[in-house]
Design a protein around this motif. Structure first.
Motif, PDB file in Angstrom:
ATOM      1  N   GLU A 221       0.780  -1.129  -0.268  1.00  0.00           N
ATOM      2  CA  GLU A 221      -0.163  -0.033  -0.082  1.00  0.00           C
ATOM      3  C   GLU A 221       0.709   1.242  -0.205  1.00  0.00           C
ATOM      4  N   SER A 222       2.190   1.280   0.107  1.00  0.00           N
ATOM      5  CA  SER A 222       2.963   2.321   0.166  1.00  0.00           C
ATOM      6  C   SER A 222       2.764   3.346  -0.934  1.00  0.00           C
ATOM      7  N   LYS A 223       2.343   2.936  -1.856  1.00  0.00           N
ATOM      8  CA  LYS A 223       1.974   4.191  -3.104  1.00  0.00           C
ATOM      9  C   LYS A 223       0.518   4.450  -3.306  1.00  0.00           C
ATOM     10  N   LYS A 224      -0.391   4.092  -2.611  1.00  0.00           N
ATOM     11  CA  LYS A 224      -1.705   3.961  -2.661  1.00  0.00           C
ATOM     12  C   LYS A 224      -2.159   5.626  -2.891  1.00  0.00           C
ATOM     13  N   ALA A 225      -1.791   6.297  -1.989  1.00  0.00           N
ATOM     14  CA  ALA A 225      -2.058   7.652  -1.947  1.00  0.00           C
ATOM     15  C   ALA A 225      -1.640   8.436  -3.356  1.00  0.00           C
ATOM     16  N   ASP A 226      -0.345   8.096  -3.699  1.00  0.00           N
ATOM     17  CA  ASP A 226       0.045   8.563  -4.837  1.00  0.00           C
ATOM     18  C   ASP A 226      -0.823   8.220  -6.061  1.00  0.00           C
ATOM     19  N   ALA A 227      -1.295   6.789  -6.224  1.00  0.00           N
ATOM     20  CA  ALA A 227      -1.893   6.378  -7.002  1.00  0.00           C
ATOM     21  C   ALA A 227      -3.249   7.121  -7.231  1.00  0.00           C
ATOM     22  N   GLU A 228      -3.820   7.202  -6.228  1.00  0.00           N
ATOM     23  CA  GLU A 228      -5.240   7.909  -6.175  1.00  0.00           C
ATOM     24  C   GLU A 228      -5.271   9.128  -6.708  1.00  0.00           C
ATOM     25  N   LYS A 229      -4.041  10.134  -6.359  1.00  0.00           N
ATOM     26  CA  LYS A 229      -4.013  11.465  -6.865  1.00  0.00           C
ATOM     27  C   LYS A 229      -3.773  11.160  -8.447  1.00  0.00           C
ATOM     28  N   MET A 230      -3.060  10.353  -8.929  1.00  0.00           N
ATOM     29  CA  MET A 230      -2.990  10.010 -10.616  1.00  0.00           C
ATOM     30  C   MET A 230      -4.336   9.456 -11.085  1.00  0.00           C
ATOM     31  N   GLY A 231      -5.062   9.168 -10.609  1.00  0.00           N
ATOM     32  CA  GLY A 231      -6.630   9.026 -11.090  1.00  0.00           C
ATOM     33  C   GLY A 231      -7.183   7.537 -10.623  1.00  0.00           C
ATOM     34  N   ALA A 232      -6.422   6.748 -10.046  1.00  0.00           N
ATOM     35  CA  ALA A 232      -6.742   5.440  -9.755  1.00  0.00           C
ATOM     36  C   ALA A 232      -8.175   5.612  -8.667  1.00  0.00           C
TER      37      ALA A 232
END
Length: 367
Positions: A221-232
């Motif tokens: 989950e380490s990149k979850k917040a980034d991924a959500e900002k990118m559109g996920a």
């Protein structure tokens, strides 16, 4: 020898596989013979791609040393051949991972699929095969100038930051190709992107821009917040890659683009995420073989496994126009080109979030 110019072709050379440790050396070299189909580019920006690392480390096989890697280069056109009509001197232009093809084969070039031409020439670690340039080496973008055939030189659209455009020319195109080819946002409404790195982050950005519902897939989950900002809009953490990690999401995706270079990837788990008729497309290229596939992971589920490579000139132009229109903003970190011997080991260590772009300040690049 090529026609003389008032500038020299110099760059950061990889002379052996120790270059991956930050041992590139600045040197002068002779570019391809000048042809009236060519463009000379004064390089301002160049992205660092994983392909650069695989070449410098000889992970994909021994390179033709010395190499000037870098195939996400952008700069000013300073010399334009008389047969080149789509760019002029002074334009901001770029070159991606391919710089030439035969131009006439019916299987690839005549179908706007030049990247699959059997005479495809890479922007570095390649050799030209036409006319006076036959046998000349190709040199990439960790340099002050580049000479490439004009068909593979792209005008950067007005309104698109050239530093942002640079990593799109390989990294972005590598994801844009399969996303559009397999119908992201149209026939493939639900799209998964495996691996949230330099390539994967482009997958999230472009899948969203194309109108898909986007699922980010990563081992933690380490990149979850980034991924959500990118559109996920959904995030799947595969953890150990066991069946229970995938079961809640079974048959929920129409298309998966895999950017991972992990030869031990949980391939059976990824395939279980696809609906009947779904496609699993590899764009990452592990240096070793993938895990074996059981036929019963494909036959009863009616899923397909395939792969795509970079983008054609037509696709790259379309991608750049979409990026300019929708103001797509890759996550880049600018690094001075003169500090390449620090940036390369940092990239190799996975520190980039999510793409390093080398800035040639001497040529007018802006940090």
């Amino acid at each position: 020898m090529s026609t003389a110019t008032d500038y020299k072709f110099e760059g950061w050379g990889a002379f052996d596989k120790n270059s991956i440790k930050g041992e590139l050396k600045w040197f002068e070299y002779e570019p391809k013979h000048w042809q009236e189909t060519d463009v000379d580019i004064k390089i301002k920006y160049c992205g660092i791609c994983a392909s650069d690392l695989h070449t410098m480390s000889a992970g994909w096989g021994e390179a033709d040393w010395p190499q000037v890697v870098g195939h996400e280069l952008v700069g000013e056109a300073v010399r334009v051949g008389s047969e080149v009509k789509h760019v002029k001197v002074g334009d901001m232009v770029g070159v991606g991972a391919q710089c030439d093809s035969c131009g006439k084969c019916p299987e690839a070039c005549e179908k706007n699929r030049e990247q699959y031409c059997t005479e495809m020439v890479g922007t570095y670690n390649g050799k030209f095969n036409k006319g006076e340039a036959k046998g000349d080496k190709s040199y990439g973008g960790y340099a002050n100038y580049n000479r490439s055939p004009g068909k593979f030189v792209f005008k950067i659209p007005d309104g698109l930051d050239p530093a942002l455009a640079a990593p799109m020319l390989c990294g972005g195109a590598t994801l844009y190709n399969p996303l559009t080819l397999y119908g992201a946002g149209t026939t493939a409404k639900d799209v998964g992107i495996v691996g949230i790195g330099g390539l994967g982050h482009f997958g999230l950005l472009f899948a969203k821009a194309l109108g898909a519902n986007v699922t980010a897939i990563s081992h933690s989950e380490s990149k979850k917040a980034d991924a959500e900002k990118m559109g996920a809009t959904r995030f799947i953490a595969t953890h150990g890659g066991g069946e229970d990690d995938f079961k809640p999401y079974a048959r929920s995706l129409d298309l998966i683009i895999c950017t991972s270079n992990d030869e031990n990837m949980p391939l059976s788990g990824y395939l279980s995420l696809l609906r009947p008729g779904g496609n699993f497309i590899l764009v990452g290229a592990p240096e070793k073989a993938l895990p074996p596939i059981n036929p019963f992971q494909l036959i009863p589920t009616h899923v397909s496994v395939g792969g795509t490579m970079i983008g054609s000139p037509e696709q790259i132009n379309d991608m750049l126009e979409l990026a300019a229109k929708q103001k797509i903003h890759p996550w880049i970190i600018k690094r001075p080109m003169k500090e390449v011997n620090q940036a390369v080991p940092d990239m190799h260590a996975g520190k980039a979030r999510y793409r390093y772009v080398l800035v040639n300040e001497e040529n007018g690049g802006k940090l």
